[in-house]
Design a protein around this motif. Structure first.
Motif, PDB file in Angstrom:
ATOM      1  N   ARG A   6       0.860  -1.184   0.000  1.00  0.00           N
ATOM      2  CA  ARG A   6       0.000   0.000   0.000  1.00  0.00           C
ATOM      3  C   ARG A   6       0.889   1.223   0.000  1.00  0.00           C
ATOM      4  O   ARG A   6       1.988   1.187   0.543  1.00  0.00           O
ATOM      5  CB  ARG A   6      -0.990  -0.004   1.160  1.00  0.00           C
ATOM      6  N   THR A   7       0.422   2.284  -0.607  1.00  0.00           N
ATOM      7  CA  THR A   7       1.270   3.465  -0.771  1.00  0.00           C
ATOM      8  C   THR A   7       0.840   4.647   0.089  1.00  0.00           C
ATOM      9  O   THR A   7       1.468   5.703   0.031  1.00  0.00           O
ATOM     10  CB  THR A   7       1.308   3.915  -2.243  1.00  0.00           C
ATOM     11  N   SER A   8      -0.226   4.484   0.871  1.00  0.00           N
ATOM     12  CA  SER A   8      -0.655   5.575   1.737  1.00  0.00           C
ATOM     13  C   SER A   8      -1.448   5.030   2.905  1.00  0.00           C
ATOM     14  O   SER A   8      -1.928   3.895   2.874  1.00  0.00           O
ATOM     15  CB  SER A   8      -1.501   6.583   0.956  1.00  0.00           C
ATOM     16  N   GLY A   9      -1.585   5.888   3.924  1.00  0.00           N
ATOM     17  CA  GLY A   9      -2.345   5.500   5.095  1.00  0.00           C
ATOM     18  C   GLY A   9      -2.397   6.614   6.111  1.00  0.00           C
ATOM     19  O   GLY A   9      -1.854   7.706   5.891  1.00  0.00           O
ATOM     20  N   PRO A  10      -3.038   6.342   7.257  1.00  0.00           N
ATOM     21  CA  PRO A  10      -3.266   7.376   8.262  1.00  0.00           C
ATOM     22  C   PRO A  10      -2.016   7.778   9.026  1.00  0.00           C
ATOM     23  O   PRO A  10      -1.053   7.018   9.121  1.00  0.00           O
ATOM     24  CB  PRO A  10      -4.284   6.724   9.201  1.00  0.00           C
ATOM     25  N   LEU A  11      -2.062   8.994   9.586  1.00  0.00           N
ATOM     26  CA  LEU A  11      -0.960   9.481  10.416  1.00  0.00           C
ATOM     27  C   LEU A  11      -0.700   8.574  11.612  1.00  0.00           C
ATOM     28  O   LEU A  11       0.438   8.470  12.074  1.00  0.00           O
ATOM     29  CB  LEU A  11      -1.274  10.890  10.943  1.00  0.00           C
ATOM     30  N   ASP A  15      -1.015   0.087  10.295  1.00  0.00           N
ATOM     31  CA  ASP A  15      -1.386  -0.865   9.251  1.00  0.00           C
ATOM     32  C   ASP A  15      -0.227  -1.812   8.954  1.00  0.00           C
ATOM     33  O   ASP A  15       0.937  -1.426   9.024  1.00  0.00           O
ATOM     34  CB  ASP A  15      -1.753  -0.151   7.955  1.00  0.00           C
ATOM     35  N   ALA A  16      -0.564  -3.033   8.583  1.00  0.00           N
ATOM     36  CA  ALA A  16       0.458  -3.972   8.122  1.00  0.00           C
ATOM     37  C   ALA A  16       0.832  -3.606   6.691  1.00  0.00           C
ATOM     38  O   ALA A  16      -0.040  -3.311   5.871  1.00  0.00           O
ATOM     39  CB  ALA A  16      -0.054  -5.398   8.187  1.00  0.00           C
ATOM     40  N   LEU A  17       2.105  -3.601   6.399  1.00  0.00           N
ATOM     41  CA  LEU A  17       2.598  -3.288   5.060  1.00  0.00           C
ATOM     42  C   LEU A  17       3.565  -4.388   4.648  1.00  0.00           C
ATOM     43  O   LEU A  17       4.411  -4.806   5.450  1.00  0.00           O
ATOM     44  CB  LEU A  17       3.314  -1.938   5.061  1.00  0.00           C
ATOM     45  N   THR A  18       3.417  -4.876   3.427  1.00  0.00           N
ATOM     46  CA  THR A  18       4.310  -5.904   2.907  1.00  0.00           C
ATOM     47  C   THR A  18       5.234  -5.291   1.881  1.00  0.00           C
ATOM     48  O   THR A  18       4.793  -4.613   0.962  1.00  0.00           O
ATOM     49  CB  THR A  18       3.509  -7.056   2.269  1.00  0.00           C
ATOM     50  N   VAL A  19       6.516  -5.516   2.067  1.00  0.00           N
ATOM     51  CA  VAL A  19       7.539  -5.107   1.114  1.00  0.00           C
ATOM     52  C   VAL A  19       7.895  -6.343   0.312  1.00  0.00           C
ATOM     53  O   VAL A  19       8.151  -7.406   0.881  1.00  0.00           O
ATOM     54  CB  VAL A  19       8.794  -4.571   1.836  1.00  0.00           C
ATOM     55  N   THR A  20       7.887  -6.228  -1.019  1.00  0.00           N
ATOM     56  CA  THR A  20       8.236  -7.372  -1.863  1.00  0.00           C
ATOM     57  C   THR A  20       9.571  -7.128  -2.540  1.00  0.00           C
ATOM     58  O   THR A  20      10.007  -5.990  -2.710  1.00  0.00           O
ATOM     59  CB  THR A  20       7.154  -7.622  -2.924  1.00  0.00           C
ATOM     60  N   GLY A  21      10.212  -8.217  -2.912  1.00  0.00           N
ATOM     61  CA  GLY A  21      11.509  -8.130  -3.581  1.00  0.00           C
ATOM     62  C   GLY A  21      12.199  -9.479  -3.584  1.00  0.00           C
ATOM     63  O   GLY A  21      11.559 -10.527  -3.535  1.00  0.00           O
ATOM     64  N   ASP A  44      12.245 -14.667   1.923  1.00  0.00           N
ATOM     65  CA  ASP A  44      13.185 -14.213   0.906  1.00  0.00           C
ATOM     66  C   ASP A  44      12.563 -13.203  -0.050  1.00  0.00           C
ATOM     67  O   ASP A  44      13.220 -12.280  -0.489  1.00  0.00           O
ATOM     68  CB  ASP A  44      13.742 -15.397   0.110  1.00  0.00           C
ATOM     69  N   ASP A  45      11.237 -13.363  -0.336  1.00  0.00           N
ATOM     70  CA  ASP A  45      10.605 -12.489  -1.328  1.00  0.00           C
ATOM     71  C   ASP A  45       9.669 -11.435  -0.731  1.00  0.00           C
ATOM     72  O   ASP A  45       9.082 -10.634  -1.447  1.00  0.00           O
ATOM     73  CB  ASP A  45       9.840 -13.314  -2.355  1.00  0.00           C
ATOM     74  N   ARG A  46       9.523 -11.420   0.611  1.00  0.00           N
ATOM     75  CA  ARG A  46       8.681 -10.392   1.225  1.00  0.00           C
ATOM     76  C   ARG A  46       8.971 -10.244   2.721  1.00  0.00           C
ATOM     77  O   ARG A  46       9.383 -11.191   3.388  1.00  0.00           O
ATOM     78  CB  ARG A  46       7.212 -10.654   0.977  1.00  0.00           C
ATOM     79  N   VAL A  47       8.707  -9.032   3.173  1.00  0.00           N
ATOM     80  CA  VAL A  47       8.884  -8.670   4.575  1.00  0.00           C
ATOM     81  C   VAL A  47       7.612  -7.937   5.007  1.00  0.00           C
ATOM     82  O   VAL A  47       7.107  -7.097   4.261  1.00  0.00           O
ATOM     83  CB  VAL A  47      10.104  -7.730   4.740  1.00  0.00           C
ATOM     84  N   THR A  48       7.118  -8.246   6.190  1.00  0.00           N
ATOM     85  CA  THR A  48       5.947  -7.561   6.708  1.00  0.00           C
ATOM     86  C   THR A  48       6.345  -6.704   7.903  1.00  0.00           C
ATOM     87  O   THR A  48       7.095  -7.160   8.778  1.00  0.00           O
ATOM     88  CB  THR A  48       4.857  -8.568   7.138  1.00  0.00           C
ATOM     89  N   VAL A  49       5.844  -5.459   7.902  1.00  0.00           N
ATOM     90  CA  VAL A  49       6.114  -4.532   9.000  1.00  0.00           C
ATOM     91  C   VAL A  49       4.815  -3.821   9.381  1.00  0.00           C
ATOM     92  O   VAL A  49       3.864  -3.796   8.608  1.00  0.00           O
ATOM     93  CB  VAL A  49       7.184  -3.479   8.632  1.00  0.00           C
ATOM     94  N   THR A  50       4.818  -3.227  10.555  1.00  0.00           N
ATOM     95  CA  THR A  50       3.718  -2.363  10.971  1.00  0.00           C
ATOM     96  C   THR A  50       4.147  -0.929  10.713  1.00  0.00           C
ATOM     97  O   THR A  50       5.219  -0.507  11.170  1.00  0.00           O
ATOM     98  CB  THR A  50       3.385  -2.567  12.459  1.00  0.00           C
TER      99      THR A  50
END
Length: 163
Positions: A6-11, A15-21, A44-50
């Motif tokens: 996701r590219t946007s969200g609240p201040l 939210d959980a955000l997944t980085v792929t690569g 190896d192909d994704r990381v999840t962060v808050t």
């Protein structure tokens, strides 16, 4: 890094955000601007962060830091919750099809618009304006106009009158 979920969200973040690569298994942190967070899931192909909270609405670079390097090709935009200041025109036929302009604040990341509980076709004109075509209504009467963005929901109770 090839992208983010996701590219946007609240201040407030949260939210959980997944980085792929590729080669992300050695990720030690993900930075949102200057704020560092620890991944909750590593593959190896994704990381999840808050997503961490932010002080003000703004775009920030997202950087993945691994044991050997730092990668950044994504931008996450913190936004305020939406607000609705006017709905023009304020009435139209129950058959739907009325072009309506919704004016307000923080509308650039609008995801859905409903009129009387029914999803409406819409287009984002600017951060303060969304163009909508009213859906048909089952009966005449007032209808709530609801705009949902990546940062929340704004409701204008009875703002559109089906005639």
């Amino acid at each position: 890094m090839t992208g983010i979920s996701r590219t946007s969200g609240p201040l407030s973040g949260g939210d959980a955000l997944t980085v792929t690569g590729r080669g992300l298994i050695t990720t030690t942190e993900v930075r949102f601007g200057n704020v560092s967070v620890t991944p909750s899931t590593l593959l190896d192909d994704r990381v999840t962060v808050t997503v961490p909270p932010a002080q003000a609405p703004a775009p920030v670079p997202v950087t993945v830091v691994t044991q050997s390097n730092a990668y950044g090709r994504a931008v996450y935009t913190y936004t305020n919750p939406p607000g609705i200041s006017s709905v023009t025109p304020a009435s139209g036929p129950t058959s739907g099809g009325t072009p309506v302009s919704i004016e307000g604040t923080a509308l650039a990341f609008t995801q859905t618009v409903t009129n009387g509980g029914t999803q409406a076709d819409f287009g984002i004109i600017s951060a303060t304006r969304v163009a909508v075509v009213t859906p048909p209504a089952a009966a005449p009467g007032p209808a709530d106009v609801v705009v949902t963005t990546t940062s929340g929901t704004a409701t204008a109770p009875g703002a559109f009158l089906y005639t």
